[in-house]
Design an enzyme around this catalytic site. Structure first.
Site, short mmCIF file in Angstrom:
data_model
loop_
_atom_site.label_atom_id
_atom_site.label_comp_id
_atom_site.label_asym_id
_atom_site.label_seq_id
_atom_site.Cartn_x
_atom_site.Cartn_y
_atom_site.Cartn_z
N ARG A 1 0.95 10.49 5.60
CA ARG A 1 1.31 8.95 6.07
C ARG A 1 2.68 8.55 5.47
O ARG A 1 2.66 7.26 5.54
CB ARG A 1 0.07 8.20 5.30
CG ARG A 1 -1.23 8.72 5.76
CD ARG A 1 -2.37 7.51 5.89
NE ARG A 1 -3.80 7.73 5.65
CZ ARG A 1 -4.15 8.61 6.83
NH1 ARG A 1 -3.90 8.86 7.85
NH2 ARG A 1 -5.75 8.81 6.59
N LYS B 1 -2.14 -1.53 -3.77
CA LYS B 1 -3.04 -0.43 -3.86
C LYS B 1 -2.29 0.74 -3.99
O LYS B 1 -1.31 0.87 -3.17
CB LYS B 1 -3.92 -0.28 -2.50
CG LYS B 1 -4.90 0.77 -2.19
CD LYS B 1 -5.33 0.61 -0.93
CE LYS B 1 -6.16 2.02 -0.72
NZ LYS B 1 -6.45 2.21 0.90
N SER C 1 -10.25 5.52 -4.73
CA SER C 1 -11.04 6.61 -5.09
C SER C 1 -10.65 7.66 -6.17
O SER C 1 -11.44 8.02 -6.90
CB SER C 1 -11.21 7.44 -3.78
OG SER C 1 -9.92 7.94 -3.15
N LYS D 1 0.73 -1.18 0.10
CA LYS D 1 0.07 0.07 -0.08
C LYS D 1 0.89 1.14 -0.03
O LYS D 1 1.62 1.50 0.86
CB LYS D 1 -1.06 -0.02 0.96
CG LYS D 1 -1.62 1.09 1.34
CD LYS D 1 -2.89 1.01 2.45
CE LYS D 1 -3.52 2.46 2.51
NZ LYS D 1 -4.38 2.48 3.66
C1 PBG Z 1 -7.38 3.61 5.58
C2 PBG Z 1 -7.81 3.43 4.50
C3 PBG Z 1 -7.43 4.39 2.99
C4 PBG Z 1 -7.88 3.83 1.92
C5 PBG Z 1 -8.46 2.60 2.19
N1 PBG Z 1 -8.29 2.10 3.49
C6 PBG Z 1 -6.95 5.42 3.10
C7 PBG Z 1 -5.73 5.92 3.39
O1 PBG Z 1 -4.89 5.24 3.49
O2 PBG Z 1 -5.46 7.33 3.57
C8 PBG Z 1 -7.90 4.34 0.60
C9 PBG Z 1 -9.15 3.99 -0.63
C10 PBG Z 1 -9.15 4.83 -1.58
O3 PBG Z 1 -8.74 5.85 -1.77
O4 PBG Z 1 -10.34 4.53 -2.08
N2 PBG Z 1 -6.10 3.58 6.04
#
Ligand code: PBG
Length: 330
Positions: A222, A253, A279, A200
């Site tokens: 983050r 991801k 998203s 991720k």
């Molecule tokens: C929670 C999480 C996130 C997403 C999925 N789980 C946000 C992040 O890490 O800031 C992102 C999903 C998306 O953008 O569709 N940590």
């Protein structure tokens, strides 16, 4: 690559492209509704459908409305939903994440009661429940790793106890899969699968999600826990670690900008591999389609097919319901 491939004029690739039936016969990759997972956002209330401005067609839903949305997806053949909770109150301990009657826990129970054959996957993370919006416990401006593991394990366990089918940790703390696996095993959930957000990345493509989940970090970013977008070999090590710790499904991801990693993760490990089309991948298509610049259906399906071609077995997409309808229409 097989360099013994035919040569023109003996080999004419166009021969197998001349009709839909022929193209269909030799198609290498297929996109099917059974591969899709629909993410859903739940918050307390009744008959609530709060639109997310940056994600047209996506809503924060109260449990009753979420049930309707999930039933619609399920009827179209979408096998699974991925739940994100937005609690009424946030604090510095993420109490809402593991509360027995937390919003996700309630919704899991409702879904499993009303739609028992729908797979319910829960996102295990703390950012939505923390007042500072980070995915772990914070002390003096730092995100603490090991103290966070207990809270994550407790959260995953509470999802399991509510009846979730799969837990999906997305926090990117080191060692969290092992911590969750141990907590599950100790409590008679040794059969519960873990889908880990293994590779991720710290990505600008999560922008619209943070509006949807109300989880934007209140200070900093983050990058001290999510991966640097430049690192592919490190991503493979992350995946290896999660598999060693007990992950059953590994995820890459975002998806579309990271197809190389989907390919490498599937080739290297051969584990069930999920791609999360995040998203902004959804929002960019929506925005361009609303302007009449692209064909939403064609671009969405082509993007999902690309993830499949790269090696993804499972596709997590906000467009799952539309895609299911389009695939059905043929
Ligand atoms: C929670 C999480 C996130 C997403 C999925 N789980 C946000 C992040 O890490 O800031 C992102 C999903 C998306 O953008 O569709 N940590």
């Amino acid at each position: 690559m097989n360099l013994n491939a035919g040569q023109f004029p003996n080999y004419r690739p166009r021969r197998l492209r001349s009709s839909a039936a022929l193209r269909n016969l030799v198609r290498e990759t297929r996109l099917g509704v059974e591969q899709l997972i629909l993410p859903l956002f739940v918050r307390a209330g009744r008959k609530l459908r709060h639109p997310i401005a940056s994600m047209p067609g996506v809503f924060q839903l109260s449990p009753d409305e979420l049930l309707r949305e999930a039933a619609r997806a399920h009827k179209l053949g979408v096998p699974a939903v991925l739940l994100f909770g937005i609690p009424d109150k946030k604090d510095a301990k993420a109490s809402g994440a593991f509360a027995k009657n937390g919003i996700v826990q309630q919704t899991v129970r409702l879904l499993k009661k009303e739609l028992p054959s729908l797979l319910v996957i829960t996102d295990v993370c703390l950012c939505e429940y923390m007042e500072h919006g980070h995915c772990g416990i914070v002390s003096r401006g730092k995100i603490l790793n090991d103290p966070t593991l207990k809270v994550l394990a407790q959260t995953a366990l509470s999802h399991a106890e509510s009846g979730a089918d799969i837990v999906a940790p997305s926090d990117m703390m080191d060692g969290r899969v092992a911590a969750i696996r141990a907590a599950l095993d100790k409590n008679n959930f040794s059969d519960m699968p873990i889908m880990s957000y293994a590779a991720k990345f710290a990505s600008a493509f999560y922008g619209p999600f943070r509006e949807a989940a109300e989880s934007a970090p209140q200070f900093g970013d983050r990058r001290s826990y999510q991966m640097d977008a430049a690192n592919a070999r490190e991503a493979l090590r992350e995946v290896a670690l999660d598999i060693q710790e007990g992950a059953d499904i590994v995820m890459v991801k975002p998806a579309l900008a990271y197809l190389d990693l989907i390919y490498r993760v599937k080739t290297e490990f051969g584990y069930p591999t999920a791609a999360y089309s995040v998203s902004a991948e959804f929002s960019m298509i929506k925005a361009a389609a609303q302007k009449g610049w692209i064909d939403e259906r064609a671009v969405t399906l082509e993007s999902l097919l690309a993830m499949r071609r790269a090696g993804a077995d499972i596709l997590i997409t906000y467009a799952a319901v539309d895609a299911a309808e389009w695939l059905k229409a043929g």
